[in-house]
Design a protein around this motif. Sequence first.
Motif, PDB file in Angstrom:
ATOM      1  N   ARG A  38      10.784   8.452 -12.107  1.00  0.00           N
ATOM      2  CA  ARG A  38      10.732   9.915 -12.104  1.00  0.00           C
ATOM      3  C   ARG A  38       9.693  10.479 -13.053  1.00  0.00           C
ATOM      4  NH1 ARG A  38      15.219  11.655  -9.088  1.00  0.00           N
ATOM      5  NH2 ARG A  38      15.723   9.864  -7.805  1.00  0.00           N
ATOM      6  N   ALA A  39       9.440   9.802 -14.175  1.00  0.00           N
ATOM      7  CA  ALA A  39       8.483  10.310 -15.156  1.00  0.00           C
ATOM      8  C   ALA A  39       8.001   9.164 -16.041  1.00  0.00           C
ATOM      9  CB  ALA A  39       9.129  11.389 -16.028  1.00  0.00           C
ATOM     10  N   VAL A  40       6.763   9.303 -16.502  1.00  0.00           N
ATOM     11  CA  VAL A  40       6.170   8.343 -17.433  1.00  0.00           C
ATOM     12  C   VAL A  40       5.381   9.135 -18.466  1.00  0.00           C
ATOM     13  CG1 VAL A  40       4.500   6.459 -17.711  1.00  0.00           C
ATOM     14  CG2 VAL A  40       5.958   6.527 -15.682  1.00  0.00           C
ATOM     15  N   ALA A  41       5.508   8.741 -19.722  1.00  0.00           N
ATOM     16  CA  ALA A  41       4.710   9.337 -20.790  1.00  0.00           C
ATOM     17  C   ALA A  41       4.135   8.221 -21.646  1.00  0.00           C
ATOM     18  CB  ALA A  41       5.556  10.273 -21.646  1.00  0.00           C
ATOM     19  N   ARG A  42       2.847   8.273 -21.852  1.00  0.00           N
ATOM     20  CA  ARG A  42       2.180   7.283 -22.699  1.00  0.00           C
ATOM     21  C   ARG A  42       2.554   7.556 -24.151  1.00  0.00           C
ATOM     22  NH1 ARG A  42      -2.790   5.150 -20.968  1.00  0.00           N
ATOM     23  NH2 ARG A  42      -3.048   3.320 -22.228  1.00  0.00           N
ATOM     24  N   LEU A  43       3.048   6.536 -24.839  1.00  0.00           N
ATOM     25  CA  LEU A  43       3.417   6.657 -26.249  1.00  0.00           C
ATOM     26  C   LEU A  43       2.380   6.021 -27.163  1.00  0.00           C
ATOM     27  CD1 LEU A  43       7.217   5.805 -25.984  1.00  0.00           C
ATOM     28  CD2 LEU A  43       6.139   8.070 -26.010  1.00  0.00           C
ATOM     29  N   GLY A  44       1.524   5.191 -26.590  1.00  0.00           N
ATOM     30  CA  GLY A  44       0.490   4.491 -27.338  1.00  0.00           C
ATOM     31  C   GLY A  44      -0.308   3.641 -26.378  1.00  0.00           C
ATOM     32  N   PRO A  45      -1.283   2.899 -26.874  1.00  0.00           N
ATOM     33  CA  PRO A  45      -2.139   2.119 -25.972  1.00  0.00           C
ATOM     34  C   PRO A  45      -1.390   1.041 -25.185  1.00  0.00           C
ATOM     35  CG  PRO A  45      -2.601   1.592 -28.269  1.00  0.00           C
ATOM     36  CD  PRO A  45      -1.656   2.756 -28.267  1.00  0.00           C
ATOM     37  N   ASP A  46      -0.297   0.544 -25.720  1.00  0.00           N
ATOM     38  CA  ASP A  46       0.459  -0.511 -25.043  1.00  0.00           C
ATOM     39  C   ASP A  46       1.914  -0.138 -24.792  1.00  0.00           C
ATOM     40  OD1 ASP A  46      -1.688  -2.339 -24.953  1.00  0.00           O
ATOM     41  OD2 ASP A  46      -1.342  -2.887 -27.044  1.00  0.00           O
ATOM     42  N   THR A  47       2.248   1.140 -24.943  1.00  0.00           N
ATOM     43  CA  THR A  47       3.646   1.567 -24.875  1.00  0.00           C
ATOM     44  C   THR A  47       3.785   2.830 -24.044  1.00  0.00           C
ATOM     45  OG1 THR A  47       3.988   0.662 -27.090  1.00  0.00           O
ATOM     46  CG2 THR A  47       5.659   2.170 -26.282  1.00  0.00           C
ATOM     47  N   ALA A  48       4.839   2.876 -23.225  1.00  0.00           N
ATOM     48  CA  ALA A  48       5.122   4.070 -22.414  1.00  0.00           C
ATOM     49  C   ALA A  48       6.624   4.285 -22.325  1.00  0.00           C
ATOM     50  CB  ALA A  48       4.533   3.934 -21.013  1.00  0.00           C
ATOM     51  N   TRP A  49       7.010   5.558 -22.234  1.00  0.00           N
ATOM     52  CA  TRP A  49       8.391   5.937 -21.939  1.00  0.00           C
ATOM     53  C   TRP A  49       8.474   6.120 -20.435  1.00  0.00           C
ATOM     54  CZ3 TRP A  49       9.692  10.640 -19.602  1.00  0.00           C
ATOM     55  CH2 TRP A  49      11.061  10.855 -19.455  1.00  0.00           C
ATOM     56  N   VAL A  50       9.520   5.567 -19.822  1.00  0.00           N
ATOM     57  CA  VAL A  50       9.691   5.633 -18.376  1.00  0.00           C
ATOM     58  C   VAL A  50      11.118   6.082 -18.076  1.00  0.00           C
ATOM     59  CG1 VAL A  50       9.633   4.321 -16.219  1.00  0.00           C
ATOM     60  CG2 VAL A  50       8.009   3.783 -18.036  1.00  0.00           C
ATOM     61  N   CYS A  51      11.243   7.045 -17.180  1.00  0.00           N
ATOM     62  CA  CYS A  51      12.531   7.566 -16.733  1.00  0.00           C
ATOM     63  C   CYS A  51      12.729   7.119 -15.286  1.00  0.00           C
ATOM     64  CB  CYS A  51      12.502   9.091 -16.845  1.00  0.00           C
ATOM     65  SG  CYS A  51      13.944   9.904 -16.190  1.00  0.00           S
ATOM     66  N   CYS A  52      13.800   6.357 -15.022  1.00  0.00           N
ATOM     67  CA  CYS A  52      14.066   5.806 -13.686  1.00  0.00           C
ATOM     68  C   CYS A  52      15.422   6.269 -13.173  1.00  0.00           C
ATOM     69  CB  CYS A  52      14.092   4.282 -13.726  1.00  0.00           C
ATOM     70  SG  CYS A  52      12.584   3.522 -14.288  1.00  0.00           S
TER      71      CYS A  52
END
Length: 148
Positions: A38-52
């Motif tokens: 449903r959503a993705v936000a980049r938190l850093g170069p190798d990290t992301a928040w993902v809502c499923c």
Amino acid sequence: MLRSFTFTDSWAVAAPPAAVAEVLTDLESYPRWWPQVRAVARLGPDTAWVCCRSTLPYTLDLVLDAVSRTPPVVEVAVSGDLDGFARFTLVPAGEGTRLDFRQEVSVRGALALASYVVRPVLVWNHARMMAGCRAGLAGEVGGRQAAR
């Protein structure tokens, strides 16, 4: 209390491993082609928040940390509502790619407790999630190749 789940799957995509890896490592594009993301936000170069959210009425908040972005292995460490990893191994298969998927995660709290009773439903829900991945990934890879 922890409960563990292991999921495996294998399917083919009509594109070379590099093209498949390009899509799999572009996390920010996931909501466009994978309906359950449903959503993705980049938190850093190798990290992301993902809502499923798959078929069942609950949403998972996850943090994905890249472990490998280079074929043949595309892998992330998973934390948040689930803890573990998700890995795609990309194997050349003729002119396409066979994807071997493996996910090992643990859940805790209410979801872990519920899993004693509804584990088959949770496994089914994950299968629906991966069906969305299979269909969407093939479409996204094909679309990117056609645009070139």
